[in-house]
Scaffold this active site. Structure first.
Site, PDB file in Angstrom:
ATOM      1  N   HIS A 104       0.804  -1.228   0.000  1.00 51.91           N
ATOM      2  CA  HIS A 104       0.000   0.000   0.000  1.00 51.91           C
ATOM      3  C   HIS A 104       0.839   1.281   0.000  1.00 51.91           C
ATOM      4  O   HIS A 104       0.531   2.235   0.714  1.00 51.91           O
ATOM      5  CB  HIS A 104      -0.942   0.017   1.204  1.00 51.91           C
ATOM      6  CG  HIS A 104      -1.990  -1.061   1.190  1.00 51.91           C
ATOM      7  ND1 HIS A 104      -2.466  -1.631   0.035  1.00 51.91           N
ATOM      8  CD2 HIS A 104      -2.673  -1.669   2.212  1.00 51.91           C
ATOM      9  CE1 HIS A 104      -3.405  -2.537   0.341  1.00 51.91           C
ATOM     10  NE2 HIS A 104      -3.535  -2.592   1.644  1.00 51.91           N
ATOM     11  N   HIS A 178      -9.658   2.146   0.411  1.00 58.48           N
ATOM     12  CA  HIS A 178      -9.549   1.047   1.369  1.00 58.48           C
ATOM     13  C   HIS A 178     -10.596   1.136   2.478  1.00 58.48           C
ATOM     14  O   HIS A 178     -10.281   0.859   3.645  1.00 58.48           O
ATOM     15  CB  HIS A 178      -8.132   1.019   1.946  1.00 58.48           C
ATOM     16  CG  HIS A 178      -7.690  -0.327   2.407  1.00 58.48           C
ATOM     17  ND1 HIS A 178      -8.321  -1.022   3.422  1.00 58.48           N
ATOM     18  CD2 HIS A 178      -6.684  -1.123   1.991  1.00 58.48           C
ATOM     19  CE1 HIS A 178      -7.706  -2.175   3.612  1.00 58.48           C
ATOM     20  NE2 HIS A 178      -6.707  -2.264   2.755  1.00 58.48           N
ATOM     21  N   GLU A 317     -11.416  -3.710  -2.637  1.00 64.13           N
ATOM     22  CA  GLU A 317     -10.506  -2.702  -3.194  1.00 64.13           C
ATOM     23  C   GLU A 317     -10.322  -2.977  -4.677  1.00 64.13           C
ATOM     24  O   GLU A 317      -9.659  -3.937  -5.052  1.00 64.13           O
ATOM     25  CB  GLU A 317      -9.151  -2.787  -2.492  1.00 64.13           C
ATOM     26  CG  GLU A 317      -9.217  -2.752  -0.993  1.00 64.13           C
ATOM     27  CD  GLU A 317      -8.033  -3.502  -0.372  1.00 64.13           C
ATOM     28  OE1 GLU A 317      -6.887  -3.254  -0.780  1.00 64.13           O
ATOM     29  OE2 GLU A 317      -8.266  -4.344   0.494  1.00 64.13           O
TER      30      GLU A 317
HETATM   31  C1  BGC Z   1      -4.483  -6.350   2.491  1.00 62.66           C
HETATM   32  C2  BGC Z   1      -4.366  -7.055   3.813  1.00 62.66           C
HETATM   33  C3  BGC Z   1      -3.952  -6.055   4.847  1.00 62.66           C
HETATM   34  C4  BGC Z   1      -4.999  -4.964   4.884  1.00 62.66           C
HETATM   35  C5  BGC Z   1      -4.714  -3.892   5.889  1.00 62.66           C
HETATM   36  C6  BGC Z   1      -5.507  -5.291   2.636  1.00 62.66           C
HETATM   37  O1  BGC Z   1      -5.650  -4.592   1.449  1.00 62.66           O
HETATM   38  O2  BGC Z   1      -4.808  -7.219   1.450  1.00 62.66           O
HETATM   39  O3  BGC Z   1      -3.429  -8.091   3.746  1.00 62.66           O
HETATM   40  O4  BGC Z   1      -3.814  -6.624   6.108  1.00 62.66           O
HETATM   41  O5  BGC Z   1      -5.088  -4.385   3.621  1.00 62.66           O
HETATM   42  O6  BGC Z   1      -3.440  -3.460   5.831  1.00 62.66           O
END
Ligand code: BGC
Length: 354
Positions: A104, A178, A317
């Protein structure tokens, strides 16, 4: 539209909250810190409004520790293996913030920066244009990336995200939103009873560090087949290697675009049976990460005293597939100078059985 102060970011910049409303009473609150969707109030089948996204009451809580609640994620949503990729013969090293992998956008992704915000109202509804210029080298990424994301609340109860970006050097880009949803309202119970339908014949199998194995897998006969309405919890406890690797659902679904890349198609339909709330997700993206809130464990205290226990929220997402810069078989996520990155996703809310 209303604007009020949400405090001061760690860098000293003032941060605001914008409240978007429509005639039907739907309300979205957005802050320009990380483009976070703070709350989203939508009616149930009896016309009762509840907040259907998880989050915190204060900016300090988001700054302290947030698993990307409501955030605008970039420069690259999802994982890049070992934080490394090669582009045009050059190797790049990104910040690693998820074990050995990059997740991310890194240590300080787009979810932790202050965006310039410009409110607007037009025939479509009201919204906010968020702009951020990510410097060359930020978190290890090449090129200055100018990102512009427009949030619009429409008259027909949709929240629309339009993403746009340009760059001065080739760079991977994969922007997403998210939000963690719980359509029962207020994040007070788990999401396992939500009945979901996903327009996906295939998914991306992952290893134990959540990195794609490289191929796509047919969902037929697996717990990843949501082509007919199925409760999230119906198969989540099955003894399945992929569910073990994700600690539940934490996988990218490959959306069936009917041969039309870039067209807006229905990716997901979600029904929360007790309230009748329905959410549809439409997107131009080829994939959607389905995350069932597996890492929520009751340690985070959310809005109005809610405690977010295991699987109290889920995320859908929309995005390109994980680790694309290292996966030659996946659609490219590389943006080059002179090109425009464009992506659109909308979440539409309604009720069933009213
Ligand atoms: C990921 C997860 C992660 C979460 C929060 C999601 O988009 O796929 O693995 O724990 O985000 O960080």
């Amino acid at each position: 539209m209303e604007r009020s102060s949400f405090g001061t970011a760690p860098g000293g910049q003032p941060v605001d909250v914008y409240t978007l409303t429509n005639r039907q009473g739907m309300e979205a609150r957005v802050t320009n810190y990380g483009g976070i969707l703070l709350s989203l109030r939508v009616p149930d089948r009896d016309g009762r409004f509840d907040d259907v996204v998880l989050g915190y009451d204060s900016l300090a809580d988001y700054v302290k520790e947030s698993p990307y609640f409501g955030a605008l994620v970039g420069r690259y949503g999802n994982r890049i293996a070992r934080g490394r990729f090669t582009l045009d013969g050059r190797q790049y090293t990104l910040a690693t913030n998820n074990g050995v992998n990059h997740l991310h956008g890194g240590l300080k992704g787009f979810d932790k920066v202050v965006w310039a915000a410009a409110p607007f109202e037009n025939d479509q509804g009201m919204g906010l244009v968020l702009t951020y210029v990510s410097p060359d080298g930020e978190e290890g990424y090449p090129g200055t990336l100018t990102a512009r994301v427009t949030y619009t609340l429409t008259a027909d109860n949709a929240l629309v995200f339009d993403y746009h970006a340009t760059t001065d050097k080739p760079t991977p880009v994969n922007l997403t939103q998210h939000s963690y949803f719980n359509l029962a309202g207020d994040g007070r119970r788990d999401i396992l009873g939500h009945v979901v339908t996903f327009n996906a014949d295939r998914f991306v199998p992952i290893d134990a560090t959540s990195i794609p194995l490289g191929m796509l897998r047919d969902v037929t006969g697996t717990p990843f087949d949501f082509r007919r309405p199925t409760a999230i919890g119906a198969r989540i406890q099955q003894d399945d290697e992929q569910l073990r690797n994700g600690i539940g659902y934490d996988h990218s679904l490959v959306l069936d675009k009917g041969g039309q890349p870039g067209a807006l198609t229905l990716a997901a339909h979600v029904l929360e049976p007790s309230t009748g709330r329905v959410m549809e997700v439409h997107t131009t993206e080829p994939g959607m990460q389905f995350y069932s809130g597996n890492f929520l464990d009751g340690s985070l205290k959310g809005k109005r005293g809610a405690v977010y226990h295991h699987r109290f929220g889920f995320a859908l997402e929309t995005q390109h597939l994980p680790d694309s810069p290292n996966q030659p078989a996946f659609p490219s996520t590389i943006l080059r100078p002179g090109e425009e990155y464009r992506s659109r996703t909308l979440y539409r809310f309604s009720v069933s059985g009213a």
